[in-house]
Structures are given as structure tokens and as C-alpha cells.
Motif scaffolding. Structure first.
Motif, PDB file in Angstrom:
ATOM      1  N   SER A 264       0.844  -1.194   0.000  1.00  0.00           N
ATOM      2  CA  SER A 264       0.000   0.000   0.000  1.00  0.00           C
ATOM      3  C   SER A 264       0.875   1.238   0.000  1.00  0.00           C
ATOM      4  O   SER A 264       1.877   1.297   0.701  1.00  0.00           O
ATOM      5  CB  SER A 264      -0.889   0.017   1.245  1.00  0.00           C
ATOM      6  OG  SER A 264      -1.673  -1.152   1.284  1.00  0.00           O
ATOM      7  N   TYR A 265       0.498   2.204  -0.815  1.00  0.00           N
ATOM      8  CA  TYR A 265       1.132   3.523  -0.756  1.00  0.00           C
ATOM      9  C   TYR A 265       0.163   4.399   0.022  1.00  0.00           C
ATOM     10  O   TYR A 265      -0.793   4.914  -0.554  1.00  0.00           O
ATOM     11  CB  TYR A 265       1.309   4.114  -2.146  1.00  0.00           C
ATOM     12  CG  TYR A 265       2.231   3.349  -3.067  1.00  0.00           C
ATOM     13  CD1 TYR A 265       3.609   3.448  -2.929  1.00  0.00           C
ATOM     14  CD2 TYR A 265       1.713   2.546  -4.073  1.00  0.00           C
ATOM     15  CE1 TYR A 265       4.453   2.764  -3.783  1.00  0.00           C
ATOM     16  CE2 TYR A 265       2.560   1.860  -4.934  1.00  0.00           C
ATOM     17  CZ  TYR A 265       3.920   1.972  -4.784  1.00  0.00           C
ATOM     18  OH  TYR A 265       4.755   1.305  -5.629  1.00  0.00           O
ATOM     19  N   GLY A 266       0.371   4.527   1.329  1.00  0.00           N
ATOM     20  CA  GLY A 266      -0.604   5.268   2.128  1.00  0.00           C
ATOM     21  C   GLY A 266      -1.962   4.598   2.010  1.00  0.00           C
ATOM     22  O   GLY A 266      -2.119   3.437   2.378  1.00  0.00           O
ATOM     23  N   ASN A 267      -2.930   5.322   1.480  1.00  0.00           N
ATOM     24  CA  ASN A 267      -4.269   4.753   1.350  1.00  0.00           C
ATOM     25  C   ASN A 267      -4.452   3.918   0.093  1.00  0.00           C
ATOM     26  O   ASN A 267      -5.396   3.152  -0.016  1.00  0.00           O
ATOM     27  CB  ASN A 267      -5.310   5.880   1.330  1.00  0.00           C
ATOM     28  CG  ASN A 267      -5.413   6.553   2.684  1.00  0.00           C
ATOM     29  OD1 ASN A 267      -5.166   5.920   3.713  1.00  0.00           O
ATOM     30  ND2 ASN A 267      -5.754   7.839   2.676  1.00  0.00           N
ATOM     31  N   VAL A 268      -3.542   4.107  -0.853  1.00  0.00           N
ATOM     32  CA  VAL A 268      -3.684   3.390  -2.123  1.00  0.00           C
ATOM     33  C   VAL A 268      -3.172   1.963  -1.972  1.00  0.00           C
ATOM     34  O   VAL A 268      -2.016   1.740  -1.631  1.00  0.00           O
ATOM     35  CB  VAL A 268      -2.903   4.094  -3.252  1.00  0.00           C
ATOM     36  CG1 VAL A 268      -3.134   3.388  -4.572  1.00  0.00           C
ATOM     37  CG2 VAL A 268      -3.297   5.552  -3.335  1.00  0.00           C
ATOM     38  N   ARG A 269      -4.066   0.998  -2.201  1.00  0.00           N
ATOM     39  CA  ARG A 269      -3.654  -0.396  -2.105  1.00  0.00           C
ATOM     40  C   ARG A 269      -3.278  -0.847  -3.510  1.00  0.00           C
ATOM     41  O   ARG A 269      -4.119  -1.268  -4.294  1.00  0.00           O
ATOM     42  CB  ARG A 269      -4.816  -1.209  -1.556  1.00  0.00           C
ATOM     43  CG  ARG A 269      -4.362  -2.411  -0.784  1.00  0.00           C
ATOM     44  CD  ARG A 269      -5.565  -3.049  -0.138  1.00  0.00           C
ATOM     45  NE  ARG A 269      -5.203  -4.246   0.586  1.00  0.00           N
ATOM     46  CZ  ARG A 269      -6.060  -5.214   0.847  1.00  0.00           C
ATOM     47  NH1 ARG A 269      -7.316  -5.108   0.416  1.00  0.00           N
ATOM     48  NH2 ARG A 269      -5.688  -6.278   1.516  1.00  0.00           N
ATOM     49  N   ALA A 270      -2.000  -0.693  -3.844  1.00  0.00           N
ATOM     50  CA  ALA A 270      -1.554  -0.946  -5.215  1.00  0.00           C
ATOM     51  C   ALA A 270      -1.478  -2.426  -5.528  1.00  0.00           C
ATOM     52  O   ALA A 270      -1.583  -2.829  -6.679  1.00  0.00           O
ATOM     53  CB  ALA A 270      -0.197  -0.302  -5.443  1.00  0.00           C
ATOM     54  N   LEU A 271      -1.312  -3.239  -4.460  1.00  0.00           N
ATOM     55  CA  LEU A 271      -1.102  -4.668  -4.663  1.00  0.00           C
ATOM     56  C   LEU A 271      -1.643  -5.410  -3.456  1.00  0.00           C
ATOM     57  O   LEU A 271      -1.446  -4.976  -2.327  1.00  0.00           O
ATOM     58  CB  LEU A 271       0.420  -4.903  -4.763  1.00  0.00           C
ATOM     59  CG  LEU A 271       0.972  -5.987  -5.669  1.00  0.00           C
ATOM     60  CD1 LEU A 271       0.556  -5.721  -7.104  1.00  0.00           C
ATOM     61  CD2 LEU A 271       2.487  -5.990  -5.566  1.00  0.00           C
TER      62      LEU A 271
ATOM     63  N   GLY B 123      -0.571  -7.423 -17.508  1.00  0.00           N
ATOM     64  CA  GLY B 123      -1.600  -6.584 -16.909  1.00  0.00           C
ATOM     65  C   GLY B 123      -1.671  -5.254 -17.609  1.00  0.00           C
ATOM     66  O   GLY B 123      -0.691  -4.801 -18.199  1.00  0.00           O
ATOM     67  N   ASP B 124      -2.826  -4.637 -17.519  1.00  0.00           N
ATOM     68  CA  ASP B 124      -3.039  -3.340 -18.161  1.00  0.00           C
ATOM     69  C   ASP B 124      -2.294  -2.251 -17.373  1.00  0.00           C
ATOM     70  O   ASP B 124      -1.771  -2.514 -16.291  1.00  0.00           O
ATOM     71  CB  ASP B 124      -4.543  -3.039 -18.189  1.00  0.00           C
ATOM     72  CG  ASP B 124      -4.894  -2.182 -19.390  1.00  0.00           C
ATOM     73  OD1 ASP B 124      -3.957  -1.638 -20.008  1.00  0.00           O
ATOM     74  OD2 ASP B 124      -6.086  -2.065 -19.696  1.00  0.00           O
ATOM     75  N   ASN B 125      -2.273  -1.052 -17.882  1.00  0.00           N
ATOM     76  CA  ASN B 125      -1.670   0.053 -17.139  1.00  0.00           C
ATOM     77  C   ASN B 125      -2.357   0.216 -15.787  1.00  0.00           C
ATOM     78  O   ASN B 125      -3.574   0.172 -15.714  1.00  0.00           O
ATOM     79  CB  ASN B 125      -1.800   1.364 -17.922  1.00  0.00           C
ATOM     80  CG  ASN B 125      -0.887   1.373 -19.137  1.00  0.00           C
ATOM     81  OD1 ASN B 125       0.117   0.659 -19.152  1.00  0.00           O
ATOM     82  ND2 ASN B 125      -1.244   2.151 -20.128  1.00  0.00           N
ATOM     83  N   GLY B 126      -1.541   0.382 -14.739  1.00  0.00           N
ATOM     84  CA  GLY B 126      -2.107   0.560 -13.413  1.00  0.00           C
ATOM     85  C   GLY B 126      -2.482  -0.721 -12.716  1.00  0.00           C
ATOM     86  O   GLY B 126      -3.013  -0.699 -11.608  1.00  0.00           O
ATOM     87  N   ALA B 127      -2.198  -1.858 -13.340  1.00  0.00           N
ATOM     88  CA  ALA B 127      -2.567  -3.140 -12.742  1.00  0.00           C
ATOM     89  C   ALA B 127      -1.693  -3.483 -11.547  1.00  0.00           C
ATOM     90  O   ALA B 127      -2.078  -4.294 -10.704  1.00  0.00           O
ATOM     91  CB  ALA B 127      -2.476  -4.247 -13.790  1.00  0.00           C
ATOM     92  N   GLY B 128      -0.528  -2.857 -11.458  1.00  0.00           N
ATOM     93  CA  GLY B 128       0.361  -3.117 -10.334  1.00  0.00           C
ATOM     94  C   GLY B 128       1.636  -3.854 -10.715  1.00  0.00           C
ATOM     95  O   GLY B 128       2.375  -4.300  -9.842  1.00  0.00           O
ATOM     96  N   LYS B 129       1.914  -3.960 -11.996  1.00  0.00           N
ATOM     97  CA  LYS B 129       3.123  -4.677 -12.447  1.00  0.00           C
ATOM     98  C   LYS B 129       4.387  -4.024 -11.905  1.00  0.00           C
ATOM     99  O   LYS B 129       5.252  -4.695 -11.343  1.00  0.00           O
ATOM    100  CB  LYS B 129       3.198  -4.696 -13.989  1.00  0.00           C
ATOM    101  CG  LYS B 129       1.977  -5.252 -14.681  1.00  0.00           C
ATOM    102  CD  LYS B 129       2.175  -5.339 -16.177  1.00  0.00           C
ATOM    103  CE  LYS B 129       2.335  -4.000 -16.873  1.00  0.00           C
ATOM    104  NZ  LYS B 129       1.137  -3.139 -16.796  1.00  0.00           N
ATOM    105  N   SER B 130       4.482  -2.710 -12.091  1.00  0.00           N
ATOM    106  CA  SER B 130       5.690  -2.019 -11.635  1.00  0.00           C
ATOM    107  C   SER B 130       5.837  -2.114 -10.127  1.00  0.00           C
ATOM    108  O   SER B 130       6.935  -2.305  -9.612  1.00  0.00           O
ATOM    109  CB  SER B 130       5.651  -0.553 -12.068  1.00  0.00           C
ATOM    110  OG  SER B 130       5.685  -0.459 -13.461  1.00  0.00           O
ATOM    111  N   THR B 131       4.719  -1.988  -9.412  1.00  0.00           N
ATOM    112  CA  THR B 131       4.766  -2.109  -7.956  1.00  0.00           C
ATOM    113  C   THR B 131       5.301  -3.481  -7.565  1.00  0.00           C
ATOM    114  O   THR B 131       6.147  -3.607  -6.675  1.00  0.00           O
ATOM    115  CB  THR B 131       3.362  -1.898  -7.367  1.00  0.00           C
ATOM    116  OG1 THR B 131       2.852  -0.652  -7.837  1.00  0.00           O
ATOM    117  CG2 THR B 131       3.400  -1.888  -5.859  1.00  0.00           C
ATOM    118  N   LEU B 132       4.836  -4.514  -8.260  1.00  0.00           N
ATOM    119  CA  LEU B 132       5.274  -5.873  -7.964  1.00  0.00           C
ATOM    120  C   LEU B 132       6.787  -6.011  -8.133  1.00  0.00           C
ATOM    121  O   LEU B 132       7.478  -6.522  -7.245  1.00  0.00           O
ATOM    122  CB  LEU B 132       4.539  -6.861  -8.882  1.00  0.00           C
ATOM    123  CG  LEU B 132       4.925  -8.323  -8.716  1.00  0.00           C
ATOM    124  CD1 LEU B 132       4.470  -8.836  -7.363  1.00  0.00           C
ATOM    125  CD2 LEU B 132       4.323  -9.175  -9.823  1.00  0.00           C
TER     126      LEU B 132
END
Ligand SMILES: Nc1ncnc2c1ncn2[C@@H]1O[C@H](COP(=O)(O)OP(=O)(O)O)[C@@H](O)[C@H]1O
Ligand SMILES: [Mg+2]
Lengths: 352, 318
Positions: B31-38, B55-64
Motif C-alpha cells: 500500500s502507498y498510504g491509502n492506495v492499495r496498489a497490490l 496486466g493493463d496500465n495501473g494493474a500493479g506490475k511495476s509495484t510488484l
């Protein structure tokens, strides 16, 4: 990509699709940063050789070389710094700061000039380190950071000199202990075939050899190209970016100290208002020598040639009996020409 | 590194053995603060396999991959390397454990020669201190050898790396990571900015890296590229795993369908029909995935011979 995937370990010596052709010799020669400057230097030399008869004498060449060396010694680290992606606008007044420090410390505190010389070295390296540290800490462009230190040093040079001596110039230190020795190191002449050549010329060429070796043959040299060429890539593979840049600024400090000592021991006294504007001459020498303003590309030899062109034009105009007012005009023309040539050369070098 | 991992083993042997996977995520979230990216992501990376994360853009690939590469720390779940739970503080630590990341735009310094780029930050030197200098001959030899082992043959290692094609540049960065001891290699959208042909070059080196025993995590939003080299496919959607399947459990059109998001495609179809009067019959029918787009891509692949990596794959799974 006509071949099928090659099993690893068994890669054939010739994989046609993955092959790149060897660049032709002219193109590899052109890829050297100093080639444009070398051609330019030859042209300027021949020009003044033709139009100014006194220019042809060996004595004149010695004068040209001396003039070139006082700019060239600082232009060398300024070129390395530019390859590392940064500018130092404080280098011109830092030379005077160093000379003033040595002179006034010797005068006020001791009777031996070597103490002043060493304190000045520490101060000069400190100014370089401060520039580098401020740059890394603030993340501001070096143009701004060193513009700040330029103004600060300019003010300090005048104010402190007036405060301590009550004058705009320092008192002569020629009767102090060690003056003769220091003059021999920083400001003597060597006779070659009856022609007196200033010792700074030899120091200049020696420093150029060291700078070239460091740049092309050491780890640190590799890092200089990398931090200037792509700072984030360099960081991501473990290059100490901050350390590299601080070291570069300190090498400019060292060169400023050296030229400052040359001035002090050539003239015994230092004018506190001098040095302003020289920072551009160093940068111009580096750019004429093939350094890219955006960093990542250039050479130490190029900066030597750039400073030599500068020296030839300065003295050539005098020998040709022209009004020296033309000098700046010529400098501007050369700077533009050099930049265009360099741009073209770099396109050739990285062309696919 | 080739003595720590079986370089040319068939993946079945490595995969089915009791040895713990190189990298394993169990229910990992970030989570980035309130944003649950993954959240709740499971992922397994074994030697000699290519794990594709789609995954599409914003799916969380980069976060992973930021979690796996040590750039960020996970906020839930477990991250294991060689079966032991870890918490990586920075990319250096990940690198120390053999997990290397090749970023698309962070790979090289364009104006520097190929061999200098290859050894940048890890230069080989010789001689005592004041005259310690680069061992240029050895660096060029090693660089040439490593590039050849990956199937990249350059005649002139002095040429600026910026004069290579985008695909070749990425490939040099991959060879570099392999040489400096990577066991697991993370590639963040290496083909995203490349043309069909250049993508083929990179896909080929991904296959070559697998042959050398590396566990590869291949991030992409192109199912065709993924299917050409992948052994396992993980599709992310809104930060969680939408699909996780081995190659033999899924066909390309199913993968494409999952990528596109069947329900969203239907909604889009509806919207387009309303807004611009597009003939909806022309659009792919739910649940079949875009057949013509797929055929098109395959035709392009064939024309450019990018089937190469696939052939290698067939060879080694056979
Ligand atoms: N540093 C960050 N701070 C806050 N939110 C972020 C940050 N990075 C990513 N996100 C959010 O996390 C989600 C996943 O992003 P990302 O991992 O970049 O997706 P992808 O790489 O698949 O396009 C997005 O909704 C994005 O807005
Ligand atoms: Mg992304």
C-alpha cells in the motif's frame, strides 16, 4: 533476424543477424572529440603565420604557450567537470582567492611563503568541495550553485583584502623566506635553445598527460563519463555519483590554486578585483576542444588544444598589429564554429 | 554463477525438484498510504523458467517488481528467496542475492563504448594503487565472451552503445546482469518501446537467459510477446492476481482475453457503438479474444522470424 535462436554456449562465430559492421577508420577518427579542435588550431596557426610575421619567431611561440598555459591549466579540470555534466563559474575568481589567501596569510601570520601556499591549497580544495557538496545537497543546477559561489568569492576577495591591507592589492611578499623556491616552482623560466619558456607550460602539459590517463585508463575516468552521460544509469549500476562530482570540483580547486600561485610569484602582489570573466575562457577552451555542454563527452587533449587556440588568437592579434578590441569578436566566432563542428562530429560518431 | 545453478537443465527437472524456488511471493501486498496498489499476490520464480507478469496500465506490475527488486518493501504477506523469508532494504541487497533488474531507460550510458558500459561500476583493474588502471584487454575479452554466449556478436566493442539498436542495448544490459551473478532477472517492459523486429531480438535473449539457468520475470502488457517465451503466466488486475497458469494450461487466445478483460471489452463495445456508431459486429465477440489482432501479430512475427525464441522453447521442453 533471419536465424533461429542460437543455443547458448554454441553461438557460432558468425551470427549474421546480430552482427554489426566495424565502423570505418575515418568515422572512428572523427569520433575522437578533439579532431575538430585540432583542425581549427592548424587553421588559426597558419592564418597568423601568414598575416603576422613576428608570430613566426620561436620567442612568440613561447609567449603564446605561456598565455595558453595559464588558461589551459584550469581548462583541464573544467573540461573533466564538463564531461561529468557540471559547470564551475567560480573558477576565475577562485584563482585570485587562492593567490590572495597565500599572500595575506604569509604576510599576516608568518614570514615564510610556503605556509601561505599550503593554506591557499587547503582553501582552494575546500571551495571545490563546497561547490560539489552544495550541488549534491540542493540538487540545483551547478550553473546556479557556482554562480552563487562566484559572487560570494568576488565579494570576499575585495572586502577581505581591503580590510586587511587597506588597499585593493596585497603587499609585496618578495622579500620573505621561501619566495625564491616558490617562484622556481610556479613562475620560473626554462631556457631551451636560447628561448625562455615559462615553467607553467611544462606543468600544463604534465597535468594534461595525467588528466588524459585518468580519463581514459582509470575507474574514476569511467565514472566521469558515466555521471555526465547518464547520471541515473550510473547510479543504478553502483557508481558513486556524488563522490565523483565532488572530486571533480576539487580538481578545479587544485588547478585554480596552481594558477593563483603562478600569478602571485610572477608579480609579487595580487589585484583583488581580477579573475572575473576568466571562468568563461576555461569553459570556452573546453568547448572548443570538443566537450559537450550537456556532459558525457569530451577529452583533456581537446581542452589543451582549445586553450592553445585561445593563446594564439590573443597574441596573434597583437603580433598582427590589430586593435585588440577584435579579440572578443574572434573568440565568439570560434566558439560558434567549434560548437557546430562538434555537433556534426558527434552525429557522425553515433550514427547507426 | 553457472556453478551455483544448473545451467542447461530441462526446466521440468528443476521445477519439480524439492529445491525451494529462487523467488516466491505469498499473499504479498503493498500500500502507498491509502492506495492499495497490490494485494494477495502469489508468484513463484524457478531457475530456467520465464515467468510472465501481464496486466493493463495501473494493474500493479511495476509495484510488484519494485517489491521483488528491493526498491520498495511489501506491506503484507511474505517474500522468500531460496525458501527463506526476506525483507530487502534496497536494490543493492537484491543484487547481492542474485536478483538483478534491467530497467528499460536506466540500462546504459549512450555515448560510452559497449565494453565500458558492460563493466560500468564493476571495472576490472590491475597494478598497485597510484598507477592502478583499467584492465582493458581483459574487460574487452570477457565482454565479448559474455555477449557471444548470449548470441550477440559485435565486431567493434569501442562503438558507443547508443549506436546499437534498442533491442541490442537491452540485450547487452541483460548479458551484463547475467555476467555479474544474476540468478533471477527482472525485465520491466523490455519490449514496450521497440518495434516488432527489435522485440524479437530481446525475446531471443530472454530465451537465452533461461537456457543459461536464470529465472526470468518478464513484465509486459503484450500477450503475444509473453506467449512466445513464457513458461508461466500471471495476469494482474487492479492489484491482484486475475489468472495464474502454466503454459500447458492456457492458450494464447485465452491469455489475450484475460489481458483485455472480457467484461470491460463488452462495455467498451457498447460505448463505442453509442458514441461513434461503430459496427459492433466487427469487434471481437465475447468471450473469444480479438482474433484478427492476434492473427495480425502472428503474421508479423512470422515475417520477421521472431518465432526464433519459440523454437528454442519447443526444443527444450520437448
Ligand atoms: N508511488 C506511488 N504512490 C502512490 N500510488 C502509487 C505509486 N506507485 C503506483 N501507485 C498506484 O498503484 C497502482 C499500480 O501502479 P503500477 O504498479 O505502476 O501499475 P503498472 O506498472 O501495472 O502500470 C496504480 O493505481 C498507481 O496509481
Ligand atoms: Mg508500469
Amino acid at each position: 533476424m533471419t536465424e533461429t535462436a542460437v543455443p547458448p554456449g554454441k553461438a557460432p562465430a558468425t551470427a549474421p543477424g546480430a552482427r554489426t559492421t566495424r565502423r570505418s577508420l575515418p568515422r572512428r577518427v572523427l569520433a575522437r572529440p578533439e579532431v575538430g579542435a585540432l583542425i581549427g588550431a592548424l587553421a588559426v596557426y597558419l592564418f597568423f603565420f601568414a598575416v603576422a610575421p613576428p608570430f613566426r619567431q620561436m620567442d612568440s611561440l613561447a609567449t603564446v604557450l605561456y598565455q595558453s598555459s595559464t588558461i589551459g591549466i584550469v581548462a583541464l579540470p573544467v573540461a573533466l567537470l564538463m564531461i561529468g555534466g557540471e559547470f564551475d563559474l567560480s573558477a576565475g575568481v577562485a584563482v585570485i582567492t587562492s593567490a590572495l589567501t597565500a599572500s595575506m596569510v604569509s604576510w599576516q601570520l608568518t614570514q615564510n611563503v610556503w605556509v601561505g601556499v599550503l593554506v591557499a591549497l587547503a582553501v582552494s580544495l575546500g571551495i571545490g568541495a563546497l561547490n560539489g557538496f552544495l550541488l549534491m545537497r540542493t540538487g540545483l543546477p551547478s550553473f546556479l550553485v557556482t554562480l552563487g559561489t562566484f559572487l560570494m568569492l568576488q565579494g570576499l576577495n575585495l572586502a577581505v583584502t581591503k580590510l586587511l591591507t587597506g588597499n585593493v592589492a596585497t603587499d609585496s611578499i618578495s622579500d620573505m623566506d621561501g619566495f625564491g623556491q616558490a617562484k622556481a616552482v610556479f613562475a620560473s623560466s626554462v631556457g631551451i635553445d636560447g628561448v625562455q619558456v615559462k615553467v607553467t607550460v611544462f606543468w600544463w602539459l604534465g597535468f594534461a598527460a595525467i588528466a588524459t590517463w585518468v580519463l581514459l585508463r582509470t575507474k574514476f575516468g569511467n565514472w566521469i563519463f558515466a555521471v555526465g552521460g547518464n547520471r541515473d544509469s550510473a547510479r543504478s549500476v553502483g557508481v558513486p555519483v556524488g563522490l565523483t562530482k565532488i572530486a571533480l570540483f576539487m580538481s578545479v580547486g587544485f588547478a585554480a590554486w596552481f594558477v593563483g600561485m603562478n600569478q602571485l610569484f610572477s608579480f609579487d602582489t595580487v589585484q583583488s578585483g581580477e579573475g572575473v570573466g576568466n571562468e568563461f575562457l576555461y569553459i570556452i577552451a573546453a568547448v572548443i576542444g570538443g566537450c559537450l555542454l550537456t556532459g558525457g563527452y569530451g577529452s583533456a587533449v581537446g581542452a589543451v588544444i582549445g586553450a592553445f587556440i585561445f593563446g594564439m588568437v590573443t597574441q596573434g592579434i597583437v603580433y598582427a598589429n590589430w586593435n585588440p578590441d577584435w579579440f572578443k569578436f574572434f573568440l565568439g566566432v570560434m566558439l560558434l564554429a567549434a560548437t557546430l563542428v562538434n555537433l556534426w562530429v558527434r552525429r557522425q560518431a553515433t550514427r547507426r | 554463477m553457472s556453478d551455483t545453478t544448473p545451467a542447461f537443465c530441462a526446466p521440468e527437472l528443476v521445477g519439480s525438484s524439492a529445491a525451494p524456488p529462487l523467488v516466491e511471493l505469498r499473499g504479498v501486498g503493498k500500500s502507498y498510504g491509502n492506495v492499495r496498489a497490490l494485494h494477495g499476490v502469489d508468484l513463484v520464480v524457478r531457475p530456467s523458467t520465464v515467468t510472465c507478469v501481464l496486466g493493463d496500465n495501473g494493474a500493479g506490475k511495476s509495484t510488484l517488481i519494485k517489491v521483488v527488486s528491493g526498491l520498495h518493501q511489501h506491506t503484507e504477506g511474505e517474500y522468500l528467496i531460496d525458501g527463506a523469508p526476506v525483507r530487502l532494504n534496497n536494490p543493492r541487497e537484491a543484487l547481492g542475492r542474485g536478483i538483478a533488474t534491467v530497467y528499460q531507460d536506466l540500462a546504459t550510458v549512450p555515448l560510452m563504448p559497449v565494453w565500458r558500459n558492460f563493466f560500468l561500476g564493476s571495472e576490472l583493474t590491475r597494478g598497485p594503487w597510484p598507477v592502478r588502471r583499467l584492465d582493458i584487454a581483459r574487460m574487452k575479452r570477457v565482454c565479448d565472451g559474455e555477449l557471444r554466449a548470449m548470441g550477440i556478436v559485435l565486431d567493434d566493442l569501442e562503438q558507443p552503445i547508443g549506436s546499437l539498436s534498442g533491442g541490442q542495448r537491452q540485450s547487452v544490459a541483460i548479458a551484463r546482469a547475467v555476467h555479474f551473478g544474476a540468478r533471477a532477472l527482472i525485465l520491466d517492459e523490455p519490449t514496450a518501446a521497440l518495434g516488432v523486429k527489435q522485440s524479437g531480438v530481446v525475446l531471443k535473449y530472454i530465451a537465452a537467459a533461461r537456457e543459461r539457468g536464470l529465472g526470468v520475470i518478464f513484465i509486459t502488457h503484450n500477450p503475444h510477446h509473453a506467449y512466445m517465451v513464457g513458461d508461466h503466466f500471471t495476469v494482474l488486475r487492479l492489484g491482484t492476481v486475475e489468472l495464474s497458469a502454466a503454459r500447458d494450461e492456457i492458450a494464447l487466445d485465452q491469455l489475450t482475453h484475460h489481458m483485455a478483460g472480457g467484461a470491460e471489452l463488452a462495455a467498451l463495445k457498447h460505448e463505442l457503438a453509442q458514441v461513434r456508431g461503430v459496427d459492433t459486429d466487427e469487434l471481437p465477440k465475447d468471450p473469444d479474444a480479438a482474433p484478427e489482432a492476434q492473427a495480425e501479430a502472428e503474421a508479423a512475427d512470422e515475417a520477421d522470424g521472431t518465432g526464433g525464441p519459440d523454437e528454442t522453447r519447443e526444443e527444450h521442453t520437448a
